[in-house]
Design an enzyme around this catalytic site. Sequence first.
Site, PDB file in Angstrom:
ATOM      1  N   SER A 108       0.799  -1.228   0.000  1.00  0.00           N
ATOM      2  CA  SER A 108       0.000   0.000   0.000  1.00  0.00           C
ATOM      3  C   SER A 108       0.830   1.276   0.000  1.00  0.00           C
ATOM      4  CB  SER A 108      -0.943   0.009   1.212  1.00  0.00           C
ATOM      5  OG  SER A 108      -0.211  -0.020   2.420  1.00  0.00           O
ATOM      6  N   TYR A 133      -3.447  17.182   5.819  1.00  0.00           N
ATOM      7  CA  TYR A 133      -3.572  16.136   4.793  1.00  0.00           C
ATOM      8  C   TYR A 133      -4.335  16.727   3.610  1.00  0.00           C
ATOM      9  CZ  TYR A 133      -4.272  11.377   2.955  1.00  0.00           C
ATOM     10  OH  TYR A 133      -4.254  10.242   2.190  1.00  0.00           O
TER      11      TYR A 133
END
Length: 528
Positions: free
Chosen positions: A130, A449
Amino acid sequence: MEHNLWGTPDESKELSASVQKLLHKLLGVGELTLHRRTTAQTELSPIRLGDADLAELGEIVGPGYVTTDKEQRIRRARGKSYPDLVDWRMNRVIEAPDAVVAPGTETEVWEVLKFCSREKIAVVPFGGGSSVVGGLSPKKGGMRAVISIDLRRFDQLEDVDPVSCEATFGAGLSGPHAELLLGEYGLQIGHYPQSFPYASLGGFAATRSSGQSSAGYGRFDEMVRSLTVVTPKGIMEVGWKAPMSAAGPDLRHVFLGSEGSFGIITKLRLQVHKIPQTKRYEAFRFPDFAAGAAAVRAVVQEGCGPTVIRLSDEIESSLNLSNTDSMGSAATSKVGCLCLTMFEGSENHTKSRHEETRAVLLAHGGTSLGEMPVREWEQGRFGAPVLRDGLIDNGAICETLETATDWSNITRLKTAVTEALTTELAKTGTISVVMCHISHVYAGGCSLYFTVVAAQKGDDPQAQWWPVKHAASQAIIDAGGTTTHHHGVGTDHRPFLKGEIGTPAVELIRAIKHELDPVGILNPEKLV
């Protein structure tokens, strides 16, 4: 996961008509010219290992645990960043590991590393696949070939100490598998990054992962009591014999965040937590991001203790990215910033923490929206990466990047990164939507983020994206942010590491690398 998707075909989500219309009308996303290529349609780099190499590897781990099968090589050739996923849409030869090797013991890992050191073969550790920063790209680093070492056979819960709330796990366990095994003892790790369904515990440690419940349980590196690491020099146990120690430097942190460049993590002893008796939820709206950030800061600095606290900016809130099942619809009836809070623990403890947090947020101008937005987020919180596949399939750029800074610097940093992204993308002929949220908090600061969506332009989306990524990364450094808060360095952030930590620190990292991996076989061209 499929090689050309974040997850599996069953998880795929078609974009709603409203989102497709938004992409076309707002961003000018046009007719798709790039399509996902299947395994059969994809050409991989030729295998550079000979029969003698494969035979010797088979003698070490067993012939059934060495393969050059195309399907196995292709699934370990890339991670899951936007450029990685674009690779599977381009008509080009894909560099792939020459073989996949799956040892089952630390001794077997060590023997493989000694063989690879002698034969000049690079080694890339593989957990869940990932990585979104190029951490899995099979770089040779001057070696003659490269193999992927798959850790999936390190999949046991080896022991549990329910009194001390500690447990020892194989590094190849995925997040869900580890939680299922530990749940039989009434315990949990409590680490839930967005990659949770697929990522491995070893990967969490190697990248200093931070989960969505970090406000309550801390980052993953804070949970690690000790590690078993295999290097070309030997097998090492690093950590404390007691909960804390002053016996020299903390060598755990040589390997936490090392991304497989110093050694291969095979086992972890973790501080774990009791499964909570209850959960409480409440969402709030703030008039703007600055007001919301001030409120979140007050909650953290006053020690109110939510397990989860997240703040989305105005754009992310308006697009409702906190609930992936209804993305594109209005999150709330009024424009503002959505703040989500969740509390886990005993009935009395969650009640007191909830009430204290609620009072602080309301005193800072928050308006309660009840519990439903948080419950919807919790139910769909691992679904956002799947939506990215749909966006790319419709001709859009969709990528994330993250950083962290002090509370006093968040406005400056957020503005700088947003301007860098929008300005550089405008040079390629597309406007962009840049969203931001706070999801990991500390007394002194927080993470930021970012999610950016724009239109693909030209016949090479990677050539379009890399100058944008470079501009955003440089803006982060110039504005006083960290290169990465929890995604890691990999290949993508390596050019910016020296600018953050300085030349002497880089030289120290190189010295550690040379001591533990003198030939330089371990995950070349990442981090170091």
